[in-house]
Design an enzyme around this catalytic site. Structure first.
Site, PDB file in Angstrom:
ATOM      1  N   TYR A   1       0.837  -1.201   0.000  1.00  0.00           N
ATOM      2  CA  TYR A   1       0.000   0.000   0.000  1.00  0.00           C
ATOM      3  C   TYR A   1       0.873   1.253   0.000  1.00  0.00           C
ATOM      4  CZ  TYR A   1      -2.911   3.797   1.627  1.00  0.00           C
ATOM      5  OH  TYR A   1      -3.535   5.012   1.731  1.00  0.00           O
TER       6      TYR A   1
ATOM      7  N   ARG B   1       1.895   8.372  12.927  1.00  0.00           N
ATOM      8  CA  ARG B   1       1.553   9.589  13.661  1.00  0.00           C
ATOM      9  C   ARG B   1       0.057   9.887  13.632  1.00  0.00           C
ATOM     10  NH1 ARG B   1       3.075  14.506  10.317  1.00  0.00           N
ATOM     11  NH2 ARG B   1       1.145  13.741   9.346  1.00  0.00           N
TER      12      ARG B   1
ATOM     13  N   ARG C   1     -10.793   5.725   8.907  1.00  0.00           N
ATOM     14  CA  ARG C   1      -9.767   5.115   8.060  1.00  0.00           C
ATOM     15  C   ARG C   1      -8.842   4.241   8.904  1.00  0.00           C
ATOM     16  NH1 ARG C   1      -9.182  10.753   6.077  1.00  0.00           N
ATOM     17  NH2 ARG C   1      -7.352  10.847   7.417  1.00  0.00           N
TER      18      ARG C   1
ATOM     19  N   PHE D   1      15.577  19.154  -1.398  1.00  0.00           N
ATOM     20  CA  PHE D   1      14.223  18.678  -1.673  1.00  0.00           C
ATOM     21  C   PHE D   1      13.987  17.302  -1.054  1.00  0.00           C
ATOM     22  CE2 PHE D   1      11.244  16.332  -4.366  1.00  0.00           C
ATOM     23  CZ  PHE D   1      10.191  17.215  -4.534  1.00  0.00           C
TER      24      PHE D   1
END
Length: 423
Positions: free
Chosen positions: A177, A224, A234, A294
């Site tokens: 997932y 978290r 969910r 980044f």
């Protein structure tokens, strides 16, 4: 209600470097890691795309605009395309018989100039309603960028469709997932970095490391956000793990189950930490400064978040976040591999000090931390890790007490820049 000067002083007393870095960040330091582009230098379509980018995620807009050259535009379009795909996946008003084919075929819409979707109720629906502008800018990209974005979009759409009515049971499915929703993003970005020639071909070719970059961030967010996800119905924690600690995942939030809940939490954090060696190897290969910033900033935010969550009952009671000043310090420090290794070392040591001797995962946690230590032992000068004299820090704390209103304003102003590690 605003915090009083004394409350602010107490808050920052143990972390005076936060004061210095918040000030340095607001007074122009953010330009070193997140420079802005001139919108007047862009064509109409790109200006609209960057406006949508700022509207959907100001934090990603900031880090994307810091990238060099044509890579900046490619990543901007990549983000908006995936945001549009994600908006369809999230929209619960779209029936499955409509949604599943859309997810499977979404990559093909990139080459259909008139395609748009006007029925979404989601907050980011503008990326679907004005998809022709996004797809037009996509088709203006070099073919090498188009091929990457289309391929990742196709694979992600198929993966999203697979998990629409499927819960995450095994740890293998958890990895699968996370691969679909984040690992593929890491792989796609890595291929874009290499395609731009700002990075070596190996960065885009080594999909295992790129996947780990995404999995580490996604697992951190899932861990978290336990309580928030529960409140919204969910479930992303793998049943294979939580079923050893409770009959239902929601039971972990009950006060009488807090000890078992924390043990489950610690096991999942230990699982996530196994990606850190891959993260360090990946970052060590990067040559371009804008690409390094980044990639590195979200990773150090993630390790700091896991350290805050480890063995912490608050995960099941509310929201656990790193301090804004702490986030700014991480952003401004994580500009080279030695500094990132020092940050990783710091936070895994923090976790190590909190490992309960009775925790079922304690041995595994110690083992993975040992492997991270081996890769991140401080060996040379850490130019980006700052140390301040007691007098200097005392002045900084006095400044915090005298300027509490100003600092409170700074905290709000800098929020858009530091949310990357929270989202």
């Amino acid at each position: 209600m605003s915090a009083s000067p004394m409350e602010l002083l107490k808050k920052w007393l143990g972390h005076p470097e936060d004061i210095y870095n918040l000030l340095r960040f607001k007074m122009g330091g953010y330009r070193a890691v997140m420079p802005r582009i001139d919108p007047d230098s862009l064509g109409r379509g790109l200006r609209i795309c960057y406006r949508y980018l700022n509207q959907t995620s100001r934090s990603f807009a900031a880090v994307i605009q810091a990238l060099d050259g044509e890579l900046r535009h490619a990543v901007c379009i990549f983000y908006l395309v995936l945001r549009a795909l994600d908006t369809i996946e999230d929209d619960m008003t779209i029936s499955l018989d409509v949604k599943v084919p859309m997810l499977h075929e979404f990559h093909s819409y990139l080459y259909q100039p008139e395609w748009k979707y006007m029925e979404s109720k989601e907050k980011d629906r503008q990326v679907l309603e004005d998809f022709p502008t996004i797809s037009m800018e996509f088709r203006k990209l070099s073919k090498v960028y188009q091929d990457v974005i289309s391929d990742i979009c196709h694979k992600m759409g198929v993966g999203m469709a697979e998990f629409l009515e499927k819960k995450v049971d095994s740890q293998h499915e958890w990895d699968k997932y996370c691969h679909y929703v984040a690992g593929l993003v890491g792989i796609g970005l890595s291929r874009l970095f290499s395609a731009s020639e700002l990075e070596d071909p190996i960065v885009g070719q080594d999909t295992e490391l790129a996947n780990s970059m995404g999995l580490f961030l996604q697992k951190t967010n899932i861990i978290r956000d336990y309580l928030e996800d529960q409140l919204e119905g969910r479930e992303f924690w793998p049943r294979e793990v939580w079923s050893r600690y409770a009959k239902k995942l929601s039971d972990l939030a009950k006060p009488e189950n807090i000890d078992m809940a924390v043990q489950c939490l610690n096991e999942l954090i230990t699982n996530a930490l196994h990606h850190v060696p891959d993260v360090l190897t990946y970052l060590s290969r990067l040559k371009n400064q804008s690409v390094f910033n980044f990639c590195a900033i979200p990773q150090v935010m993630a390790i700091a978040t896991l350290a805050a969550c480890y063995n912490n009952k608050q995960v099941f009671r509310g929201v656990v976040k790193i301090r804004k000043g702490q986030a700014v310090t991480l952003m401004m420090d994580a500009t080279n591999i030695q500094a990132v290794k020092a940050i990783m070392y710091q936070y895994v040591e923090e976790i190590y000090q909190k490992i309960p001797s009775t925790d079922p995962s304690s041995n595994k946690t110690q083992q993975v931390i040992a492997s991270i230590r081996t890769m991140s032992l401080p060996g040379g000068p850490m130019a980006s890790r700052h140390h301040y004299s007691p007098i200097y820090l005392s002045c900084a704390m006095l400044l915090a007490a005298l300027s509490w209103q100003y600092l409170s304003t700074i905290s709000k102003a800098t929020e858009e820049y530091v949310q990357a590690g929270e989202n």
